[in-house]
Write an enzyme that holds these catalytic residues in place. Sequence first.
Site, PDB file in Angstrom:
ATOM      1  N   GLU A 701       0.821  -1.210   0.000  1.00 53.95           N
ATOM      2  CA  GLU A 701       0.000   0.000   0.000  1.00 53.95           C
ATOM      3  C   GLU A 701       0.853   1.256   0.000  1.00 53.95           C
ATOM      4  O   GLU A 701       0.337   2.364  -0.099  1.00 53.95           O
ATOM      5  CB  GLU A 701      -0.877   0.030   1.262  1.00 53.95           C
ATOM      6  N   ASP A 725      -4.861   2.800  -0.881  1.00 53.29           N
ATOM      7  CA  ASP A 725      -3.783   3.505  -0.194  1.00 53.29           C
ATOM      8  C   ASP A 725      -2.582   3.722  -1.100  1.00 53.29           C
ATOM      9  O   ASP A 725      -1.948   4.777  -1.052  1.00 53.29           O
ATOM     10  CB  ASP A 725      -3.363   2.735   1.065  1.00 53.29           C
ATOM     11  N   CYS A 772      -6.657  -5.922  -3.818  1.00 51.57           N
ATOM     12  CA  CYS A 772      -7.924  -5.868  -3.075  1.00 51.57           C
ATOM     13  C   CYS A 772      -8.424  -4.440  -2.924  1.00 51.57           C
ATOM     14  O   CYS A 772      -9.396  -4.190  -2.215  1.00 51.57           O
ATOM     15  CB  CYS A 772      -7.785  -6.550  -1.720  1.00 51.57           C
TER      16      CYS A 772
HETATM   17  C1  PEP Z   1      -6.475  -0.413   0.114  1.00 55.45           C
HETATM   18  O1  PEP Z   1      -5.812   0.459   0.683  1.00 55.45           O
HETATM   19  O2  PEP Z   1      -6.589  -0.500  -1.125  1.00 55.45           O
HETATM   20  C2  PEP Z   1      -7.188  -1.415   0.935  1.00 55.45           C
HETATM   21  C3  PEP Z   1      -7.785  -2.438   0.363  1.00 55.45           C
HETATM   22  O3  PEP Z   1      -7.237  -1.178   2.262  1.00 55.45           O
HETATM   23  P1  PEP Z   1      -8.249  -0.127   2.925  1.00 55.45           P
HETATM   24  O4  PEP Z   1      -9.133   0.400   1.841  1.00 55.45           O
HETATM   25  O5  PEP Z   1      -9.015  -0.825   3.988  1.00 55.45           O
HETATM   26  O6  PEP Z   1      -7.326   0.906   3.477  1.00 55.45           O
HETATM   27 MG    MG Z   2      -5.465   0.264   2.779  1.00 55.18          MG
END
Ligand code: PEP
Ligand code: MG
Length: 839
Positions: A701, A725, A772
């Site tokens: 991230e 992120d 993800c």
């Molecule tokens: C992301 O940062 O893409 C992620 C899946 O985590 P979150 O959205 O929960 O920060």
């Molecule tokens: Mg994230």
Amino acid sequence: MHDTGSPSSLIQPELIRLGCQPADKEAAIRLAGQLLADAGCIDPAYIDSLLRREAVANTFLGNGLAIPHGMVEDRQLIRRTGIAIVQIPDGLEWNPGQRTRLLFAIAAQSDEHITLLRRLTRLLQDEVRLEQLFNARDAAQVQALLEETPPAAAGEAAAADLAERAQWIVDYPNGLHARPAAQWVEAARRHAAQLQVRHGQDAADAKNLISLLQLGLRHGDTVTVSAQGPDDAAALAALLSAMRDASAQEQTDAALAAQKAQLLAAQQGWIPPGHPLSIAGVAASPGLAIGVVRVLHAGQLKVPDRPVALGEGGDRLHEALSATRAELSELAAATASRLGKAEAGIFHAQAELLSDTDLITLTCQLMVGGHGVEWAWHQAVERMAERLAALGNPLLAARAADLRDVGRRVLRQLDPALNSATLADIDGDDCILLAADLTPSDTATLDTGRIRALATAQGGPTSHTAILARTLGLPALVAGGPALLDIADGTPAILDGVGGRLYLNPGEQDLASARDWLQTQQRTQQQQAEQRQRPAITPDGHRVEIAANINRPDQVAAALDAGAEGVGLMRTEFLFLEREQSPSEDEQFHTYSAMLDALDGRPLIVRALDIGGDKQVDYLKLPAEENPFLGMRGSRLLLRRRDLLEPQLRALYRAARSGQPLSIMFPMITSLKEITRLKGWCEGIRRELDAPAVPLGIMVEVPAAALLADQLAEYVDFFSIGTNDLTQYTLAMDRQHPELAAEADSLHPAVLRLIQHTVAGAARHQRWVGVCGGIAGDPFGAALLTGLGVAELSMSPRDVAAVKAKLCANGHDRLRELAQQALACDSADEVRMLARELT
Ligand code: PEP
Ligand code: MG
């Protein structure tokens, strides 16, 4: 508010007394009252009324000015409107700590004295002139100082031009709005000469932003610009050049908007045939919704009326205005350095609104009328905003939004509690919910039976609110700006979650076309849904794993039904939100076990707690941080909070003893050191519990992790790229920033190159890479990621069918070529245009 009294009829030399030294406040008021009585303005009994008012309200205005006035119920004692002025050069204690040097005793039959009040409120900010008034030696000088022509009040048309004049045709494609208008005001104020802009019968003072905006100038309008005064020729030239200078920026902005429309066409979004008025935001959750607007805004905020002494109210207003000015100037400076001077202009323009004489006067009047400062300010803002909005011009309606926005900033300064609104206030069916912003928990608890779509003034497409909207299947737009909150409750509207627009008062033709589009979409979705259980295999035989992002065991059945093949991201922080204390190890164990049981042998990737950033947990009492997204977040926090990490890992390894396919991944990893320490913890707990080893992965991230992927891959079993992120940290754009949201696009070539780098690094150690983040659920994004070599895509369950359909329709070779093309693009928009090339 219109001036109704002629200034010269109100300020009369026989009502002015200079060089007075009354013994006390009562003597000063009696002296002023006697002047009014002697001039035939009042019955002498009104003098007692002036004194009675002092007993119930403080008439000290601030900066040495006081405005005694009688009780409303004694108005019959007034024979004609008059104002007595008593000068007390040495000052007189009016109230403890408040010295009056000039008092204006007001006997007003109706609102003729408003002209004077307006001048007084301006005077409060003009220390030089105040000093001159306090020391004036003759009545004529006082009269002259007070009678100096005020700026043309809003709505007062001055049809005659001034001495020096020139014509100009407005060539701003969107007409005159706040940003260029503020540039005009800035240029005009550098000159002493009076400057006027006239359009037809309407004229405006070029030094007054609201009056300029009220002209409602549109593209192609011809205006006459004129000047009069000492430097009139230079002033006129400077104003004209400021007007022309703004043209280039205005035209660039309009061209960008046109480009966006093209992009929308490439994404096969809905384009309304009737061109209804619309508000643009950033697409956050796809779909189209037809409904009526329900606004959750500060207008519904009950601003309490808590009268305080006028002086105290004035001081608080002054402080709140100064603090807001400072806040806006910080915002402008930050925006200027991030985005450029032009974009910062909106905050300068908003700051101008704070100095608007009408606004401050109206507030002071309401306070003088016995109202509390918060209430008075809120009313003044609402009344002025309504006046602007009522002119029926969308540009001015947007200015009303600015005024309300800035008004709310001041309200927050006056009372931080005046910042909230509640979802319980929303009623009715087929609602398109409009709000300044929604917390993830607000969004998660929305009643989707009644709420069809949502739009927020702030937020970004990768904020957790947007993610939840997608999960709920609610079309959404974010970053719509403050104008959203000024839309009247009950307005029929269509929200387009693909194009990121809210269309207002759509015509029959628009509604019919939207219904058609929805039907076509439904048909496509139905076809896709019918095939949702097939694997995602490209026509040339390349398979991609498709998983769901879900957080609770009771969501598993729906995710599997939607076609998911497992869970690629379980955000465990949601187990910690909306409660009074952390879930215990046992409670967590039961949740993870239930999740595995529901998945019945399919893979589950649990992400360790990712607290911080926009997910704050009050009961953990973490110190407030200046930049929470850059602070103690994710694994950084876990490594410092054994009390959070240990029970979670124990619960996970206990669940793993069932032998079901569980993987653990850690969020916000920046370095190898973090990985080795976390793995150390895992191994210790695993041994203690005699549990099996489970695959351990990390989220990529942070650009550092992507860049070091070839090194980190040696130590982990897999990578899952959190593009939400990764995008914010790569582009240095807060994922929730309302103005940057549109640019914080995960398809930015810089982000794509980091993904490519991660895939290549992982391949050196035969590790697999998943994604993800939100872009995995965008069919075009999913296609590009597949072309980049991503092996698993985890998304909101509702996106599964469309992603599978896209992958099943396009060959892997074609996707690889397309990914190479995308890597060579220079912007996310250019990448998105490639969508046209896929089936
Ligand atoms: C992301 O940062 O893409 C992620 C899946 O985590 P979150 O959205 O929960 O920060
Ligand atoms: Mg994230």
